[in-house]
Design a protein around this motif. Structure first.
Motif, PDB file in Angstrom:
ATOM      1  N   GLU A 149       2.993   8.680 -13.623  1.00 38.73           N
ATOM      2  CA  GLU A 149       1.543   8.563 -13.580  1.00 38.73           C
ATOM      3  C   GLU A 149       1.128   7.671 -12.422  1.00 38.73           C
ATOM      4  N   ALA A 150       0.045   8.054 -11.770  1.00 34.86           N
ATOM      5  CA  ALA A 150      -0.535   7.246 -10.710  1.00 34.86           C
ATOM      6  C   ALA A 150      -1.578   6.335 -11.347  1.00 34.86           C
ATOM      7  N   THR A 151      -1.245   5.064 -11.479  1.00 40.92           N
ATOM      8  CA  THR A 151      -2.175   4.100 -12.067  1.00 40.92           C
ATOM      9  C   THR A 151      -2.418   2.987 -11.051  1.00 40.92           C
ATOM     10  N   GLY A 152      -3.646   2.859 -10.597  1.00 41.12           N
ATOM     11  CA  GLY A 152      -3.972   1.842  -9.594  1.00 41.12           C
ATOM     12  C   GLY A 152      -3.127   2.028  -8.357  1.00 41.12           C
ATOM     13  N   VAL A 153      -2.544   0.940  -7.866  1.00 41.31           N
ATOM     14  CA  VAL A 153      -1.617   1.016  -6.736  1.00 41.31           C
ATOM     15  C   VAL A 153      -0.195   0.699  -7.187  1.00 41.31           C
ATOM     16  N   TYR A 154       0.001   0.566  -8.484  1.00 39.40           N
ATOM     17  CA  TYR A 154       1.306   0.170  -9.011  1.00 39.40           C
ATOM     18  C   TYR A 154       2.382   1.224  -8.782  1.00 39.40           C
ATOM     19  N   TRP A 155       1.992   2.458  -8.612  1.00 42.76           N
ATOM     20  CA  TRP A 155       2.948   3.542  -8.435  1.00 42.76           C
ATOM     21  C   TRP A 155       3.541   3.590  -7.034  1.00 42.76           C
ATOM     22  N   VAL A 156       2.885   2.998  -6.040  1.00 39.94           N
ATOM     23  CA  VAL A 156       3.257   3.189  -4.635  1.00 39.94           C
ATOM     24  C   VAL A 156       4.687   2.747  -4.317  1.00 39.94           C
ATOM     25  N   PRO A 157       5.109   1.517  -4.636  1.00 40.67           N
ATOM     26  CA  PRO A 157       6.480   1.124  -4.265  1.00 40.67           C
ATOM     27  C   PRO A 157       7.539   1.985  -4.943  1.00 40.67           C
ATOM     28  N   LEU A 158       7.356   2.266  -6.221  1.00 38.85           N
ATOM     29  CA  LEU A 158       8.342   3.068  -6.929  1.00 38.85           C
ATOM     30  C   LEU A 158       8.372   4.495  -6.399  1.00 38.85           C
ATOM     31  N   PHE A 159       7.215   5.053  -6.135  1.00 39.51           N
ATOM     32  CA  PHE A 159       7.137   6.398  -5.569  1.00 39.51           C
ATOM     33  C   PHE A 159       7.935   6.467  -4.272  1.00 39.51           C
ATOM     34  N   GLN A 160       7.745   5.481  -3.395  1.00 41.70           N
ATOM     35  CA  GLN A 160       8.445   5.473  -2.111  1.00 41.70           C
ATOM     36  C   GLN A 160       9.952   5.313  -2.292  1.00 41.70           C
ATOM     37  N   ILE A 161      10.360   4.464  -3.223  1.00 40.96           N
ATOM     38  CA  ILE A 161      11.795   4.262  -3.478  1.00 40.96           C
ATOM     39  C   ILE A 161      12.422   5.546  -4.004  1.00 40.96           C
ATOM     40  N   LEU A 162      11.755   6.196  -4.951  1.00 39.93           N
ATOM     41  CA  LEU A 162      12.294   7.440  -5.513  1.00 39.93           C
ATOM     42  C   LEU A 162      12.408   8.523  -4.450  1.00 39.93           C
ATOM     43  N   GLY A 200       2.248   5.854   5.569  1.00 39.81           N
ATOM     44  CA  GLY A 200       1.745   4.636   6.189  1.00 39.81           C
ATOM     45  C   GLY A 200       0.312   4.293   5.827  1.00 39.81           C
ATOM     46  N   SER A 201      -0.404   5.222   5.227  1.00 40.71           N
ATOM     47  CA  SER A 201      -1.829   5.002   4.997  1.00 40.71           C
ATOM     48  C   SER A 201      -2.150   4.346   3.664  1.00 40.71           C
ATOM     49  N   VAL A 202      -1.224   4.293   2.724  1.00 43.20           N
ATOM     50  CA  VAL A 202      -1.519   3.785   1.385  1.00 43.20           C
ATOM     51  C   VAL A 202      -1.955   2.326   1.420  1.00 43.20           C
ATOM     52  N   CYS A 203      -1.161   1.474   2.030  1.00 41.88           N
ATOM     53  CA  CYS A 203      -1.495   0.047   2.047  1.00 41.88           C
ATOM     54  C   CYS A 203      -2.726  -0.223   2.894  1.00 41.88           C
ATOM     55  N   GLY A 204      -2.848   0.450   4.020  1.00 43.40           N
ATOM     56  CA  GLY A 204      -4.007   0.247   4.880  1.00 43.40           C
ATOM     57  C   GLY A 204      -5.293   0.651   4.199  1.00 43.40           C
TER      58      GLY A 204
END
Length: 115
Positions: free
Chosen positions: A41-54, A103-107
Motif C-alpha cells: 500500500e502507498a501510504t504517505g511517503v512511507y512506501w518510498v524507501p521500501l519500494f526502491q529497495i524492493l 528521482g522526483s519523489v523526494c523533490g
C-alpha cells in the motif's frame, strides 16, 4: 507485516521493523520464499524507501492505493490486512499505481511542504 502465499514456507507471515537494516532484510526473506512480485500500500511517503529497495533487488512491486483495499469490512488487524492484500494480489484484483520517476519523489515532497 508481510505474507507469503500459503505453502511457500512454514510460517507465511513475518514482521519487519522500519530501520534501514530491517528494510534490507525484507527482500532477502521474500527471495528465500521464491517470491517474484509483491503488493504494498502507498501510504504517505512511507512506501518510498521500501519500494526502491524492493525494485533494486529485482522484485516486481504492485503499489496500490490504500483507500482501494480498505473498504472491505472486517479487516481489523495488520495480519488480516496483509493476508487480504496478498489474496487480492494473487487473484489479480489489485490495480497498480504508477509511481513517480525515481528521482522526483523526494523533490516533489520537499516542494509540497513549504515551511
Amino acid at each position: 507485516m508481510w505474507r507469503c502465499p500459503p505453502g511457500a514456507i512454514r510460517n507465511p507471515c513475518a514482521f519487519f521493523g522500519t530501520q534501514t537494516g530491517d528494510l534490507h532484510a525484507l527482500p532477502d526473506w521474500l527471495i528465500a520464499c521464491k517470491i517474484k512480485t509483491v503488493a504494498m500500500e502507498a501510504t504517505g511517503v512511507y512506501w518510498v524507501p521500501l519500494f526502491q529497495i524492493l525494485e533494486d533487488r529485482g522484485l516486481e512491486v504492485c503499489l496500490v492505493n490504500a483507500r482501494h483495499v480498505k473498504n472491505v469490512p472486517g479487516r481489523k488487524t495488520d495480519v488480516q490486512d496483509c493476508q487480504w492484500l496478498q489474496y487480492l494480489h494473487s487473484v489479480g484484483l489489485l490495480h497498480a499505481l504508477v509511481p513517480p520517476a525515481r528521482g522526483s519523489v523526494c523533490g516533489a515532497r520537499l516542494r509540497a511542504a513549504p515551511r
